[in-house]
Design a protein around this motif. Sequence first.
Motif, PDB file in Angstrom:
ATOM      1  N   TRP A 147      36.927  58.845  43.566  1.00  0.00           N
ATOM      2  CA  TRP A 147      38.406  58.775  43.571  1.00  0.00           C
ATOM      3  C   TRP A 147      38.980  59.070  42.189  1.00  0.00           C
ATOM      4  O   TRP A 147      39.999  59.754  42.060  1.00  0.00           O
ATOM      5  CB  TRP A 147      38.892  57.409  44.071  1.00  0.00           C
ATOM      6  N   LEU A 148      38.279  58.586  41.152  1.00  0.00           N
ATOM      7  CA  LEU A 148      38.776  58.789  39.786  1.00  0.00           C
ATOM      8  C   LEU A 148      38.612  60.250  39.369  1.00  0.00           C
ATOM      9  O   LEU A 148      39.509  60.832  38.729  1.00  0.00           O
ATOM     10  CB  LEU A 148      38.047  57.857  38.816  1.00  0.00           C
ATOM     11  N   ILE A 149      37.492  60.852  39.773  1.00  0.00           N
ATOM     12  CA  ILE A 149      37.282  62.278  39.480  1.00  0.00           C
ATOM     13  C   ILE A 149      38.402  63.103  40.125  1.00  0.00           C
ATOM     14  O   ILE A 149      38.984  63.982  39.489  1.00  0.00           O
ATOM     15  CB  ILE A 149      35.891  62.745  39.960  1.00  0.00           C
ATOM     16  N   SER A 150      38.733  62.793  41.379  1.00  0.00           N
ATOM     17  CA  SER A 150      39.808  63.527  42.081  1.00  0.00           C
ATOM     18  C   SER A 150      41.141  63.390  41.354  1.00  0.00           C
ATOM     19  O   SER A 150      41.882  64.372  41.191  1.00  0.00           O
ATOM     20  CB  SER A 150      39.973  63.008  43.508  1.00  0.00           C
ATOM     21  N   GLU A 151      41.467  62.163  40.929  1.00  0.00           N
ATOM     22  CA  GLU A 151      42.735  61.928  40.206  1.00  0.00           C
ATOM     23  C   GLU A 151      42.781  62.759  38.920  1.00  0.00           C
ATOM     24  O   GLU A 151      43.814  63.358  38.589  1.00  0.00           O
ATOM     25  CB  GLU A 151      42.872  60.436  39.843  1.00  0.00           C
ATOM     26  N   GLN A 159      41.123  70.036  31.849  1.00  0.00           N
ATOM     27  CA  GLN A 159      40.462  69.109  30.915  1.00  0.00           C
ATOM     28  C   GLN A 159      39.659  67.994  31.588  1.00  0.00           C
ATOM     29  O   GLN A 159      39.058  67.170  30.902  1.00  0.00           O
ATOM     30  CB  GLN A 159      41.518  68.448  30.012  1.00  0.00           C
ATOM     31  N   TRP A 160      39.629  67.945  32.920  1.00  0.00           N
ATOM     32  CA  TRP A 160      39.026  66.781  33.585  1.00  0.00           C
ATOM     33  C   TRP A 160      37.561  66.584  33.209  1.00  0.00           C
ATOM     34  O   TRP A 160      37.107  65.458  33.016  1.00  0.00           O
ATOM     35  CB  TRP A 160      39.206  66.855  35.106  1.00  0.00           C
ATOM     36  N   GLN A 161      36.830  67.698  33.064  1.00  0.00           N
ATOM     37  CA  GLN A 161      35.405  67.566  32.702  1.00  0.00           C
ATOM     38  C   GLN A 161      35.240  67.021  31.287  1.00  0.00           C
ATOM     39  O   GLN A 161      34.358  66.205  31.027  1.00  0.00           O
ATOM     40  CB  GLN A 161      34.693  68.914  32.831  1.00  0.00           C
ATOM     41  N   ALA A 162      36.131  67.440  30.390  1.00  0.00           N
ATOM     42  CA  ALA A 162      36.089  66.951  29.003  1.00  0.00           C
ATOM     43  C   ALA A 162      36.369  65.449  28.968  1.00  0.00           C
ATOM     44  O   ALA A 162      35.751  64.705  28.185  1.00  0.00           O
ATOM     45  CB  ALA A 162      37.098  67.701  28.140  1.00  0.00           C
ATOM     46  N   LYS A 342      39.576  50.022  41.448  1.00  0.00           N
ATOM     47  CA  LYS A 342      39.557  50.716  42.745  1.00  0.00           C
ATOM     48  C   LYS A 342      40.835  51.551  42.896  1.00  0.00           C
ATOM     49  O   LYS A 342      41.863  51.234  42.289  1.00  0.00           O
ATOM     50  CB  LYS A 342      39.498  49.691  43.891  1.00  0.00           C
ATOM     51  N   LYS A 343      40.766  52.554  43.737  1.00  0.00           N
ATOM     52  CA  LYS A 343      41.947  53.400  43.952  1.00  0.00           C
ATOM     53  C   LYS A 343      43.127  52.570  44.455  1.00  0.00           C
ATOM     54  O   LYS A 343      44.278  52.817  44.089  1.00  0.00           O
ATOM     55  CB  LYS A 343      41.603  54.508  44.972  1.00  0.00           C
TER      56      LYS A 343
END
Length: 430
Positions: A147-151, A159-162, A342-343
């Motif tokens: 869920w956090l990766i999706s957000e 920049q999400w991977q960074a 949690k989401k």
Amino acid sequence: MSAQLRALAAEICYQVIDQGKSLSDALPKGQQKLAFAPDKALLQEICFGVMRQLPQLETVCQQLMDKPLIKQLRPLQFLIYVGIYQLKFLRIPDHAAISETVEAARLLKGQNLTKLINAVLRNVQRKPELFDFSQASSAVQFNHPGWLISELQQAYPQQWQAVLTANQQKAPLWLRVNQQQISAADYLQALQQAGISASQPFAYLPVAIKLDQACDITTLPGYAAGWFSVQDAAAQHAALFLAPEPGEQVLDACSAPGGKSCHLLEQTPGLQLTALDRDAQRLQRVTENLQRLQLQARVVAADVLDTASWWQGELFDRILLDVPCSATGVIRRHPDIRWLRKKTDIAPLTELQQQILQCAWRLLKPGGTLLYATCSVLPAENSAQLTQFLAQQNDASLLPLPELGSSSWQILPGEQDMDGFFYALLHKAA
């Protein structure tokens, strides 16, 4: 002792993941059972490491065990993760890591599982290919909940991977020099004389000093004399941005553990500061910090929303509002946050943040300024909150942040080696 240390690590990780306790609570209690500083440091290293690598440790175990251990055997499942983490990520000789982990199973009442644990760890030792996660899900590849990766993908497509990579790094040790006691230049010199290398990365924030290597802070020059505090550079921007004048009435509305309150008083002697927090236990830390740094403030245990219980009717010139948040910007410092949060937590948090913002606004003098801050990277807690607030308050406008010029600032984890943080400065029409 080494087997006891590993048993403690397994119990702490079990308490965090299965019982929802925070590492900040569980780890110090475990460290108290160890006599030597190096053992306490190793316990922290292992617990932090298991939290950082948990999905990959679970994935390796799935390949080597028919099924995970359940119910009263769960601490032993975490002991296996502790063993794998040592083999893969620490410079402990393999034979010591395996034998001490197997021995720890006996301390956790798992005598009949010693052969299984030994077999799993020896397989890990022999099969490096178990750690090829190139075909695994992003949750396993990046060691974060889906869920956090999706957000993050949605908020930061470039920049999400960074951000996820930065969350896996160990956070540096930042100090804030108490300019009431010593100048930053003199303190840098004191560090140099003690053989400790450090730097001052921000010309406009000279009190922020970054140590090249983390250490036990009680061994640093001037610890007992209150020459410095530990505070990430991102958080040190709060006092700079709020920029109060001597004699002004200032409210730090969610002040515990008190780093920003103390910084405001160090920066501007003669402030009339109210340090407010609803958590009386955490507020104790504020009092301790004020004493060590030889500073004075009005410390009040109360909920900012319950104004009848604490507010004396005088409007504040400036308000610092570092609201309760998801803490998704400080995962590198608190690697358990990714598993505890949690989401479903985000919507209630954003509702609370908006309530606190509306309430604090009523306590601000016309012509006054309010600094809104979070240690979150989620737009719902940051830019979206401002949009909603400004749409409802016709006497509110954004001011440029000092030294930056922009009206808000989202710091991402690892940016200039800082934690993730958000700031916006609001002005109330006179």
